[in-house]
Write a protein that holds these residues in place. Structure first.
Motif, short mmCIF file in Angstrom:
data_model
loop_
_atom_site.label_atom_id
_atom_site.label_comp_id
_atom_site.label_asym_id
_atom_site.label_seq_id
_atom_site.Cartn_x
_atom_site.Cartn_y
_atom_site.Cartn_z
N HIS A 245 0.84 -1.21 0.00
CA HIS A 245 0.00 0.00 0.00
C HIS A 245 0.87 1.26 0.00
O HIS A 245 0.61 2.21 -0.74
CB HIS A 245 -0.94 0.00 1.21
CG HIS A 245 -2.16 -0.84 1.04
ND1 HIS A 245 -2.17 -2.21 1.23
CD2 HIS A 245 -3.44 -0.51 0.70
CE1 HIS A 245 -3.37 -2.68 1.01
NE2 HIS A 245 -4.17 -1.68 0.69
N ARG A 248 2.40 1.71 -3.42
CA ARG A 248 1.47 2.33 -4.37
C ARG A 248 1.46 3.84 -4.21
O ARG A 248 1.53 4.59 -5.20
CB ARG A 248 0.07 1.77 -4.16
CG ARG A 248 -1.00 2.42 -5.05
CD ARG A 248 -2.39 2.13 -4.57
NE ARG A 248 -2.60 2.59 -3.20
CZ ARG A 248 -3.70 2.35 -2.49
NH1 ARG A 248 -4.68 1.64 -3.02
NH2 ARG A 248 -3.81 2.79 -1.25
N ASN A 249 1.39 4.31 -2.97
CA ASN A 249 1.36 5.75 -2.73
C ASN A 249 2.66 6.41 -3.18
O ASN A 249 2.65 7.50 -3.76
CB ASN A 249 1.12 6.02 -1.24
CG ASN A 249 -0.24 5.53 -0.78
OD1 ASN A 249 -1.16 5.36 -1.59
ND2 ASN A 249 -0.39 5.30 0.52
N ASN A 252 2.74 6.45 -7.05
CA ASN A 252 1.81 7.47 -7.56
C ASN A 252 2.38 8.87 -7.39
O ASN A 252 2.23 9.73 -8.27
CB ASN A 252 0.46 7.35 -6.85
CG ASN A 252 -0.40 6.24 -7.42
OD1 ASN A 252 -0.28 5.89 -8.60
ND2 ASN A 252 -1.28 5.68 -6.61
N PHE A 280 0.75 -6.19 -6.36
CA PHE A 280 0.95 -4.74 -6.46
C PHE A 280 0.07 -4.14 -7.56
O PHE A 280 -0.52 -3.07 -7.37
CB PHE A 280 2.42 -4.42 -6.73
CG PHE A 280 2.65 -2.95 -7.00
CD1 PHE A 280 2.55 -2.03 -5.97
CD2 PHE A 280 2.92 -2.50 -8.29
CE1 PHE A 280 2.73 -0.67 -6.22
CE2 PHE A 280 3.10 -1.16 -8.54
CZ PHE A 280 3.01 -0.24 -7.50
N LEU A 283 -3.42 -3.41 -6.53
CA LEU A 283 -3.49 -2.16 -5.77
C LEU A 283 -3.34 -0.95 -6.68
O LEU A 283 -4.12 0.00 -6.63
CB LEU A 283 -2.38 -2.12 -4.72
CG LEU A 283 -2.61 -2.86 -3.41
CD1 LEU A 283 -1.33 -2.84 -2.59
CD2 LEU A 283 -3.74 -2.21 -2.64
N PHE A 284 -2.32 -0.99 -7.51
CA PHE A 284 -1.96 0.16 -8.33
C PHE A 284 -3.05 0.51 -9.35
O PHE A 284 -3.30 1.68 -9.61
CB PHE A 284 -0.63 -0.13 -9.04
CG PHE A 284 -0.09 1.01 -9.82
CD1 PHE A 284 0.36 2.17 -9.19
CD2 PHE A 284 -0.02 0.96 -11.21
CE1 PHE A 284 0.86 3.24 -9.93
CE2 PHE A 284 0.48 2.02 -11.95
CZ PHE A 284 0.93 3.16 -11.30
#
Length: 289
Positions: A245, A248-249, A252, A280, A283-284
């Motif tokens: 998680h 991902r942040n 981004n 991943f 999530l992404f």
């Protein structure tokens, strides 16, 4: 991998694993792993040429192997390549008294290496210089390291993307990132090997991360996960949901800042690099697990 932005490339660290049959490879893969791998991913990290210093002998890539790799992948496929450790080791591997490696940061050896890689030069994503932990016996201090590295890098051809992976967490400071920026080198975010969390490092030094960066997910306990998996890399045995998680942040944020991202994942991170990539991507791309 469809629906990925052009400025992110995702792949695994190495690819020759029988236990990936059913995940990446067919039962009929034979020895042509890379050709089937390239049907799933557009990037791979080549680490086999890193292991190059054997006693006084330096072993470089074989031209026929390089030709084979190029012939196995489409033109839009990319290789991230770890530079031979003959260039990045300050001293020979030895339990005896420290013996200096005469090839450390050798521009001549680097020139030979790049010449051998010329058949795949248009498909090189990154060249990664991986340095081991440098104690006071191997390197007096950070400034000496940076001075030596700067002298070496001034003679490198500018057409490649050069990345630095260090394993001295005390080097991760403003001086280091300012040095990378001035020398036009990219930082490698290494998750594992007793290094601080990449999310912590990125939070502190994100202003220095520009143009292109590399993230390598290795995990903290290589021997432990090898015992858990018995070197069969087809299952998640140490899930890191929270880290994915955070990743991902981080990714981004990098993409929003127009930084190209290379993400390379090792089996040792969760137990199966292809399965970690799938996790991943869910999530992404918005399919949260």
């Amino acid at each position: 991998m469809k629906n990925l932005p052009d400025n992110i490339k995702i792949g695994t660290c190495s690819w020759k694993y029988d236990s990936w049959k059913g995940l990446v490879y067919s039962d009929h893969v034979g020895n042509d792993y890379l050709r089937e791998y390239a049907q799933h991913y557009k990037l791979v990290e080549v680490d086999q040429w890193f292991w190059s210093l054997f006693g006084d002998k330096v072993v470089m890539p074989k031209p026929d192997v390089i030709a084979e790799y190029v012939a196995s992948v489409p033109k839009d496929f990319r290789f991230s390549i770890k530079v031979p450790n003959a260039i990045t080791l300050t001293h020979y591997y030895s339990k005896r008294l420290l013996e200096s490696n005469p090839h450390f940061l050798s521009n001549e050896l680097m020139e030979d290496f790049l010449h051998l890689l010329s058949p795949m030069s248009k498909q090189i994503n990154s060249l990664i210089f991986q340095f081991e932990y440098l104690n006071k016996q191997k390197m007096p201090n950070q400034m000496v390291f940076q001075e030596q590295l700067q002298e070496f890098c001034q003679k490198l051809p500018p057409k490649f993307h050069y990345c630095i992976e260090i394993r001295n967490q005390n080097y991760l400071n403003n001086r280091y990132f300012e040095f990378l920026e001035a020398t036009k080198l990219s930082h490698v975010f290494l998750q594992g090997y007793w290094m601080p969390s990449i999310f912590q490092v990125y939070g502190h030094f994100k202003k220095y991360i520009k143009n292109h960066t590399v993230i390598r997910l290795h995990g903290p306990d290589r021997k432990g996960i090898e015992q858990q998996t018995q070197n069969k890399w087809n299952a998640i045995v140490d899930p890191k949901n929270g880290e994915l998680h955070n990743l991902r942040n981080m990714v981004n944020d990098l993409l929003a800042r127009e930084v190209k991202v290379t993400l390379s994942i090792n089996n040792h991170y969760e137990g199966s690099a292809p399965m970690t990539i799938d996790r991943f991507l869910k999530l992404f791309l918005g399919n949260v697990f």
